[in-house]
Scaffold this active site. Sequence first.
Site, mmCIF file in Angstrom:
data_model
loop_
_atom_site.group_PDB
_atom_site.id
_atom_site.type_symbol
_atom_site.label_atom_id
_atom_site.label_comp_id
_atom_site.label_asym_id
_atom_site.label_seq_id
_atom_site.Cartn_x
_atom_site.Cartn_y
_atom_site.Cartn_z
ATOM 1 N N GLU A 188 21.964 -16.014 9.516
ATOM 2 C CA GLU A 188 21.750 -16.423 10.899
ATOM 3 C C GLU A 188 20.340 -16.124 11.400
ATOM 4 O O GLU A 188 19.739 -16.950 12.105
ATOM 5 C CB GLU A 188 22.780 -15.735 11.818
ATOM 6 C CG GLU A 188 24.204 -16.222 11.660
ATOM 7 C CD GLU A 188 24.982 -15.432 10.619
ATOM 8 O OE1 GLU A 188 26.200 -15.640 10.512
ATOM 9 O OE2 GLU A 188 24.355 -14.602 9.917
ATOM 10 N N HIS A 229 33.387 -21.288 19.554
ATOM 11 C CA HIS A 229 34.401 -20.233 19.591
ATOM 12 C C HIS A 229 33.995 -19.225 20.664
ATOM 13 O O HIS A 229 33.668 -18.075 20.393
ATOM 14 C CB HIS A 229 34.556 -19.573 18.221
ATOM 15 C CG HIS A 229 35.059 -20.509 17.159
ATOM 16 N ND1 HIS A 229 34.381 -21.655 16.796
ATOM 17 C CD2 HIS A 229 36.177 -20.463 16.390
ATOM 18 C CE1 HIS A 229 35.054 -22.288 15.841
ATOM 19 N NE2 HIS A 229 36.154 -21.593 15.580
ATOM 20 N N ILE A 239 2.677 2.646 2.096
ATOM 21 C CA ILE A 239 2.668 3.456 3.318
ATOM 22 C C ILE A 239 3.305 2.653 4.440
ATOM 23 O O ILE A 239 3.020 1.460 4.610
ATOM 24 C CB ILE A 239 1.229 3.846 3.730
ATOM 25 C CG1 ILE A 239 0.584 4.756 2.684
ATOM 26 C CG2 ILE A 239 1.220 4.527 5.096
ATOM 27 C CD1 ILE A 239 1.190 6.137 2.569
ATOM 28 N N ASN A 288 0.815 -1.223 0.000
ATOM 29 C CA ASN A 288 0.000 0.000 0.000
ATOM 30 C C ASN A 288 0.846 1.269 0.000
ATOM 31 O O ASN A 288 0.312 2.383 0.109
ATOM 32 C CB ASN A 288 -0.981 -0.002 1.176
ATOM 33 C CG ASN A 288 -0.281 -0.149 2.524
ATOM 34 O OD1 ASN A 288 0.719 0.498 2.785
ATOM 35 N ND2 ASN A 288 -0.826 -1.012 3.386
#
Length: 534
Positions: free
Chosen positions: A281, A331, A61, A59
């Site tokens: 991710e 890690h 908007i 739309n």
Amino acid sequence: ALGQKINGNRYQDATGPLFDSTTYVLTGDGCLMEGISSEASSFAGHLNLDNLVLIYDSNDICLDGPTSECFTEDTAKRYESYGWNVVTVNGHDFDALDNALNPETRLKGKPLLIIAKTMIGFGSPNREGTSESHGKPLGDDEGNQTKEALGIALEPKFIVPPEVSIFFNKKINDDKAKEDSWNERFGNWLNTDNNKNTYELNTNTRNHTSVLNSLQSLEIKPNLATRASSQAAIQFLSEHIPSILGGSADLSCSDSTYIKSSSFVTKDDFSQRNVKYGVREFAMAAIATGLVIEGSFRPFIGTFLTFSDYMKNGVRLAALMKLPVIYQFTHDSIFLGEDGPTHQPVEHLASLRSIPNLNVIRPSDSTEVKGAWAAALQTEHPTAFILSRQSAPDLENSSMEGVSKGAYIIKKESKDSIDLCILATGTEVKLALDVAKNLEAEGSSVRVVSFPCWELFKDQEKAYQDETLGKAQQYAVIEAQSRFGWHEFIGKDGLCFTIDSFGASAPESALRKEFKYNIEDITNTIKKSIPLIA
């Protein structure tokens, strides 16, 4: 959509897949500005998920004004480049929408985007086509004007036209007939050969008592990094729990999530049990949540801990909905080495611990890794594993049962009183034990508590918590992450041997020297800080 494709491949009768539902998604301009829309849509196009339909209420908007001020891309071309079929219709023309949605005319082999061009606030004399319609109610006056403009009676205030009720009552009956037909078909399939036992085994996502009992005796090579110990557990568990589905964000070769007995899902083969999400991710986290909702899968997904920030909202939503997704974050500290500060997590563990309903487990060795998997597979909450790249020596007295309680005494004090109680997690438990050994050699009485999971510890009775932490003269924590939150357990005067600055690009040994994160430096700091021990 992905879950239906996998199950459609797994379960078929003579007429075709038993599971072939279409997933419909309603979206707006703002939704398609979000980065996750690109991640998920690209992934869907890659796998040719033609059971996915995205209806875009276009739309022009958004909340802050017209999209011409912030969003002027060619969305149709964007989705065509992803490999989608794109159809543009008048969103107020129900026949055009119905035709676009017709499964008989839909292009096979591609997901479908329907761009439905609409006018926001349709019919409102003063709000139509403006951002005022986006989040503000019309109110009585504008509502009445809108009714008049659309030819709707002012009274009653709320009305459902009879033709709408007739339509949906008929649809309910039609859909019930379709459901009854499918249930009969599915029942016939279940009662053929050994299908019922196979289906129940494959879709069992909760009751794994016998498998978890066997996990205790699983032999894992000694002194592995905890990511490698978890990979060994994954191979065992995936063999015995068919509902387990693995995946990674382009890191399965490094975050140790790959199920070796299987290949990976492709557009031509949905029978495999590894999903290559690519560097997406956020979408990966959302898709894993959807797979749990589908009901047939127990997904785990992986990436580096520092990249958990990219998927934070996906993790948060799973926690909010209490969906048991498993995240393997590897890690886990600055001691991963040369990758440097961009890859070295510092604040991430505290950030994850702040999410309600998320169990965050940082195991110290292979035994605790097995305990982490056992805990994750027995909870209705999501679980995040925090795992090391560097080796983790197997520890005497480490305990799977201890993990289930969140924290436990891994080394008792040498005297009736406790001079120092050290709390530690992950690879720092070994460091804590070595520091305790040094202090004990000089006559101090030191307790060491392995503390893999705050959330599980807080679930224990207060008596167990008090017994575990004891009444020490002084408390300390050793964890290679931010100290944020630890004072709840060690008190405001507790000593923190934590990492509260960004790391550096250097080998682990150089980093330990630079950050004074070794047995000698920590022992000396404790002795200087605590007169009783000095």
